[in-house]
Write an enzyme that holds these catalytic residues in place. Structure first.
Site, PDB file in Angstrom:
ATOM      1  N   GLY A   1      88.863  95.214  38.900  1.00  0.00           N
ATOM      2  CA  GLY A   1      88.739  95.447  37.469  1.00  0.00           C
ATOM      3  C   GLY A   1      87.443  96.111  37.057  1.00  0.00           C
TER       4      GLY A   1
ATOM      5  N   ASP B   1      81.104  88.718  56.843  1.00  0.00           N
ATOM      6  CA  ASP B   1      82.024  88.431  55.746  1.00  0.00           C
ATOM      7  C   ASP B   1      83.111  87.449  56.170  1.00  0.00           C
ATOM      8  OD1 ASP B   1      84.265  89.914  56.856  1.00  0.00           O
ATOM      9  OD2 ASP B   1      83.200  91.738  56.309  1.00  0.00           O
TER      10      ASP B   1
ATOM     11  N   TRP C   1      81.850  96.751  44.455  1.00  0.00           N
ATOM     12  CA  TRP C   1      83.209  96.530  43.948  1.00  0.00           C
ATOM     13  C   TRP C   1      84.130  97.598  44.526  1.00  0.00           C
ATOM     14  CZ3 TRP C   1      81.309  96.805  38.233  1.00  0.00           C
ATOM     15  CH2 TRP C   1      80.853  98.082  37.931  1.00  0.00           C
ATOM     16  N   LEU C   2      85.291  97.170  44.973  1.00  0.00           N
ATOM     17  CA  LEU C   2      86.257  98.097  45.555  1.00  0.00           C
ATOM     18  C   LEU C   2      87.027  98.811  44.449  1.00  0.00           C
ATOM     19  CD1 LEU C   2      87.581  95.951  48.525  1.00  0.00           C
ATOM     20  CD2 LEU C   2      85.713  97.606  48.501  1.00  0.00           C
TER      21      LEU C   2
ATOM     22  N   GLU D   1      89.666  86.902  31.042  1.00  0.00           N
ATOM     23  CA  GLU D   1      89.456  85.650  31.774  1.00  0.00           C
ATOM     24  C   GLU D   1      88.863  84.576  30.870  1.00  0.00           C
ATOM     25  OE1 GLU D   1      89.793  88.765  34.920  1.00  0.00           O
ATOM     26  OE2 GLU D   1      88.773  88.634  32.982  1.00  0.00           O
TER      27      GLU D   1
ATOM     28  N   TYR E   1      81.874  90.043  42.634  1.00  0.00           N
ATOM     29  CA  TYR E   1      81.579  91.077  43.624  1.00  0.00           C
ATOM     30  C   TYR E   1      80.216  90.776  44.233  1.00  0.00           C
ATOM     31  CZ  TYR E   1      84.647  93.100  40.064  1.00  0.00           C
ATOM     32  OH  TYR E   1      85.638  93.288  39.133  1.00  0.00           O
TER      33      TYR E   1
END
Length: 493
Positions: free
Chosen positions: A195, A287, A190-191, A238, A176
């Site tokens: 996670g 972006d 973070w959207l 991960e 992020y």
């Protein structure tokens, strides 16, 4: 070949002509972006800026600037070999019991790989060779890139954010962007569906008003970095997935300020917390769409500890109009998605995310059509199956005789096999990328599916056209006499 840390990967790239050291002073303010952008568009090497202006910490850029380097990071020589990674993910998402003795023997390599999943905790890790706390923490001394003229502040772009929710055993790793706010503060963008944000939400519900521990790793080993952008099953860490890919357990160490585990060989570690009451306005930033995005409010990450390796390297990137580094990652990871989708929908021949579509906003799928309405089922399945396609705005479905990666083929299919009204699917009020300013409401917009397949009985009342194809014997005869015709540079058909 696997890489224990970022430095061993840098050495490997340099040995193979895939990395360029730049000793000339270059400013992290705009100049690095312009240089990296030119090199990426020329399909050039990764860049190690050894003398960033105003700083003595080298900056690594354009690391994953070609699909080939993404493949190399995962121990492959060609992006197409990344389908092996997709096969592994497909197996992990939906493991099937062996159908017999031979099948059990064939599955042994995958089960052996699974033994490498648990991370390995180490003491005296390289990432904690230098420790700074309290007033010693000063993020402004890092060579953080200021990427575009209209950006509000320098931006941490390759930070690997590590979180843990109160209901999960596994830790989550996500990337992020983080706006520099002060000596010890960053804005964590973070959207809601990501996670880290979900872990934070769960924590706030269970521990209202308490500080939420967060760690950010910069310059982790390449497999761990890529594990954070790969569609790993929700129940798997991960770190575990990185161990599977590497063929050996991921080395981690305990953070100094909390119980989170961090990649032990990382270049830089930022430890701290998020106060649920502290928010700040983030942006604007250029972006991956090629535009500056709107501002919005996000949590503030307060850094209490900064640890790093001796002679640390700062890993950075920029995002802009494609092609950029995220677009190249998308091209490479496209090969990972193909086996995962085929596992669920065997009729899929190929799947393509064109980089011009900002990595994920458009998908083209070729299928072996089996019944009327089949294309629409595949559209709905693709939108729903993986979280990565939640924000895909356009899906085009074509037949197996169309190369879904060739725009000439795709446009031909759209213009000859589609009726705009009958073959277009429109769905309103669906999740859309917050950065997509074209949607009428932030985070909520529509999706469009295009059925560019041949139509079957029941889909049309008309006789369907038959494609023109030259007789094969004639083609072979012309091939045989071509050199006698005196026509140069003929295409091979």
């Amino acid at each position: 070949m696997s890489f224990k840390d970022l430095r061993s990967f840098i050495d490997h790239l340099e040995t193979n002509g895939e990395l360029k050291r730049i000793s000339h002073p270059v400013d992290p303010h705009l100049e690095m972006t312009e240089i990296a952008d030119r090199v990426l568009r020329a399909k050039g090497p990764a860049l190690l800026f050894e003398n960033p202006v105003g700083n003595d910490m080298p900056v690594l850029a354009n690391l994953f600037g070609t699909p080939k380097r993404v493949a190399m990071a995962l121990g492959k020589e060609d992006p197409i070999a990344l389908r092996d990674v997709g096969e592994l993910l497909a197996f992990l998402k939906e493991p099937e019991p062996p159908s017999g003795f031979k099948d059990a023997i064939a599955k042994i390599p995958m089960f052996k790989q699974a033994l490498n999943m648990p991370p390995k905790t180490v003491r005296n890790p390289p990432c904690q060779q230098v420790v700074k706390t309290g007033e010693e923490v000063d993020l402004t001394k890092l060579p953080i890139q200021h990427c575009w003229p209209g950006d509000v502040a320098p931006l941490v772009t390759w930070g690997l954010t590590i979180t843990k929710g109160p209901r999960q055993k596994r830790q989550n790793l996500g990337i992020y962007r983080q706006q520099l706010l002060g000596k010890d503060k960053l804005i964590m963008r973070w959207l809601d569906h990501r996670g880290g944000a979900l872990d934070f939400k769960d924590f706030k519900e269970k521990h209202p008003g308490e500080r939420y521990p967060v760690v950010v790793a910069l310059g982790a080993d390449p497999v761990t970095i890529l594990g954070a952008v790969t569609p790993v099953p929700d129940a798997m860490s991960e770190y575990a997935f990185a161990g599977l890919l590497r063929g050996e357990r991921t080395e981690v160490c305990k953070a100094l300020s909390c119980d989170l585990e961090v990649p032990a060989t990382s270049e830089i570690i930022l430890e701290g917390y998020i106060d649920p009451e502290e928010m700040a306005e983030e942006g604007p930033y250029g972006d991956h769409t090629g535009y500056y995005n709107e501002t919005d409010s996000f949590p503030v990450f307060t850094v209490t500890h900064m640890t790093h390796r001796k002679d640390a390297i700062y890993h950075s990137t920029y995002t802009g109009r494609p092609p950029d580094e995220p677009a190249m990652l998308g091209v490479a990871l496209n090969e990972v998605f193909v086996p995962i989708l085929r596992k669920q929908y065997p009729e899929i021949i190929d799947f393509y995310l064109p980089p011009e579509g900002c990595s994920y906003r458009m998908a083209v799928i070729s299928i072996r059509k089996q019944y009327p309405g089949h294309a629409k089922r595949v559209m709905m399945g693709a939108w729903s199956f993986l979280r990565q396609f939640m924000y895909t705005k356009f899906i085009v479905v074509v037949d197996e005789d169309v190369n879904c990666r060739d725009w000439n083929d795709v446009i031909w299919a759209i213009t000859t096999r589609m009726d705009p009204k009958r073959d277009t699917v429109m769905i309103e009020n669906t999740p859309i990328d917050y950065l997509d300013f074209a949607s009428p409401v932030a985070g909520l917009g529509s999706k469009m599916g295009m059925d560019a397949t041949n139509k079957w009985q029941g889909e049309t009342d008309r006789e369907w056209g038959t494609p023109i194809v030259m007789d094969e014997a004639v083609k072979q005869k012309v091939d045989a006499i071509w050199n006698d015709l005196g026509i140069d540079d003929a295409p091979t058909l």
